[in-house]
Design an enzyme around this catalytic site. Sequence first.
Site, PDB file in Angstrom:
ATOM      1  N   ARG A 103       0.854  -1.192   0.000  1.00  0.00           N
ATOM      2  CA  ARG A 103       0.000   0.000   0.000  1.00  0.00           C
ATOM      3  C   ARG A 103       0.879   1.228   0.000  1.00  0.00           C
ATOM      4  O   ARG A 103       1.724   1.394   0.868  1.00  0.00           O
ATOM      5  CB  ARG A 103      -0.843   0.043   1.282  1.00  0.00           C
ATOM      6  N   THR A 107      -1.334   7.414  -0.677  1.00  0.00           N
ATOM      7  CA  THR A 107      -2.625   7.246  -1.349  1.00  0.00           C
ATOM      8  C   THR A 107      -3.418   6.072  -0.782  1.00  0.00           C
ATOM      9  O   THR A 107      -4.620   5.962  -1.022  1.00  0.00           O
ATOM     10  CB  THR A 107      -2.414   6.974  -2.848  1.00  0.00           C
ATOM     11  N   ASP A 202       4.595  -6.044   9.877  1.00  0.00           N
ATOM     12  CA  ASP A 202       5.611  -5.658  10.867  1.00  0.00           C
ATOM     13  C   ASP A 202       5.622  -6.627  12.046  1.00  0.00           C
ATOM     14  O   ASP A 202       6.684  -6.964  12.578  1.00  0.00           O
ATOM     15  CB  ASP A 202       5.356  -4.233  11.368  1.00  0.00           C
TER      16      ASP A 202
HETATM   17  C1  PRP Z   1      -1.211  -4.777   4.501  1.00  0.00           C
HETATM   18  C2  PRP Z   1      -1.987  -6.066   4.563  1.00  0.00           C
HETATM   19  C3  PRP Z   1      -2.784  -6.023   3.290  1.00  0.00           C
HETATM   20  C4  PRP Z   1      -3.073  -4.559   3.140  1.00  0.00           C
HETATM   21  C5  PRP Z   1      -4.483  -4.316   3.561  1.00  0.00           C
HETATM   22  O1  PRP Z   1      -0.133  -4.908   3.654  1.00  0.00           O
HETATM   23  O2  PRP Z   1      -1.171  -7.200   4.664  1.00  0.00           O
HETATM   24  O3  PRP Z   1      -2.082  -6.523   2.166  1.00  0.00           O
HETATM   25  O4  PRP Z   1      -2.182  -3.857   4.002  1.00  0.00           O
HETATM   26  O5  PRP Z   1      -4.819  -2.994   3.354  1.00  0.00           O
HETATM   27  P1  PRP Z   1      -5.892  -2.532   2.267  1.00  0.00           P
HETATM   28  O6  PRP Z   1      -7.088  -3.416   2.463  1.00  0.00           O
HETATM   29  O7  PRP Z   1      -6.148  -1.112   2.634  1.00  0.00           O
HETATM   30  O8  PRP Z   1      -5.295  -2.671   0.902  1.00  0.00           O
HETATM   31  P2  PRP Z   1       0.922  -3.728   3.392  1.00  0.00           P
HETATM   32  O9  PRP Z   1       0.511  -2.938   2.189  1.00  0.00           O
HETATM   33  O10 PRP Z   1       1.162  -2.981   4.655  1.00  0.00           O
HETATM   34  O11 PRP Z   1       2.210  -4.522   2.919  1.00  0.00           O
HETATM   35  P3  PRP Z   1       3.075  -5.616   3.704  1.00  0.00           P
HETATM   36  O12 PRP Z   1       2.251  -6.889   3.773  1.00  0.00           O
HETATM   37  O13 PRP Z   1       4.260  -5.750   2.819  1.00  0.00           O
HETATM   38  O14 PRP Z   1       3.390  -5.089   5.081  1.00  0.00           O
HETATM   39  N1  URA Z   2      -2.631  -3.385   7.079  1.00  0.00           N
HETATM   40  C1  URA Z   2      -2.288  -3.866   8.287  1.00  0.00           C
HETATM   41  O1  URA Z   2      -1.315  -4.621   8.428  1.00  0.00           O
HETATM   42  N2  URA Z   2      -3.032  -3.496   9.355  1.00  0.00           N
HETATM   43  C2  URA Z   2      -4.088  -2.685   9.243  1.00  0.00           C
HETATM   44  O2  URA Z   2      -4.744  -2.403  10.257  1.00  0.00           O
HETATM   45  C3  URA Z   2      -4.419  -2.201   7.961  1.00  0.00           C
HETATM   46  C4  URA Z   2      -3.680  -2.574   6.896  1.00  0.00           C
END
Ligand code: PRP
Ligand code: URA
Length: 207
Positions: A103, A107, A202
Amino acid sequence: MSNLHIINHPLIQNKLTRLRDINTKNHNFRLLLEELTAFMVYEITRDYPLRDVEVTTPLETMTGKVLDTPVVLVPILRAGTGMLGGVLDLIPTARVGHIGLYRDPKTLKPVEYYAKFPRMLREAHVILVDPMLATGGSAIVGIDILKREGATKIQFLCLVAAPEGVKAFSDVHPDVPIYTAALDRELNEHGYILPGLGDAGDRIFGT
Ligand code: PRP
Ligand code: URA
């Protein structure tokens, strides 16, 4: 929201509460995530079709049953990979595809950086996994990609969902069931789920 299924099994809710706890450190978080995923997968595969096979026990030959359709598991990188072990424990023959999305912090829109799938995606039961459904952007794009690649029997499995994400997902992909262990209250201004469990990636990887 007819495509939303909340799995309320007591063992799932018990583990989810421990997963949410700020005092649960990376190692235990990973273990709980895998255990929870295994319980969830047990529930969401109830209707998978079976076929007859002949099996010889130490005493005689009988007709047993095996899964009739291949299973493809697709984690959304990164956090989805924390759920892989839980599914593979229950379905060791499952193949694994990958979708890389993150994400954009400004944005909140998902950015695609990787996609690779096993060849039988079209005929398989495909389970897209990601612990969090927040705005819904990542899951929606994940399903877009799977459909683009020809998948037809798709389920989306998460652990914590926000109402905003469920609505956005259901508007775009009403044909794809969402399975979650919890539907939380809302998103905060940074797109985090409240009460949620924090940043899943994380907490899994200790970043
Ligand atoms: C987190 C989570 C989802 C996303 C959800 O990933 O694992 O993939 O956010 O959010 P959304 O429904 O608003 O799209 P992140 O983008 O933080 O990446 P990561 O798994 O690499 O930490
Ligand atoms: N991604 C996460 O890991 N946690 C949240 O709460 C939202 C998006």
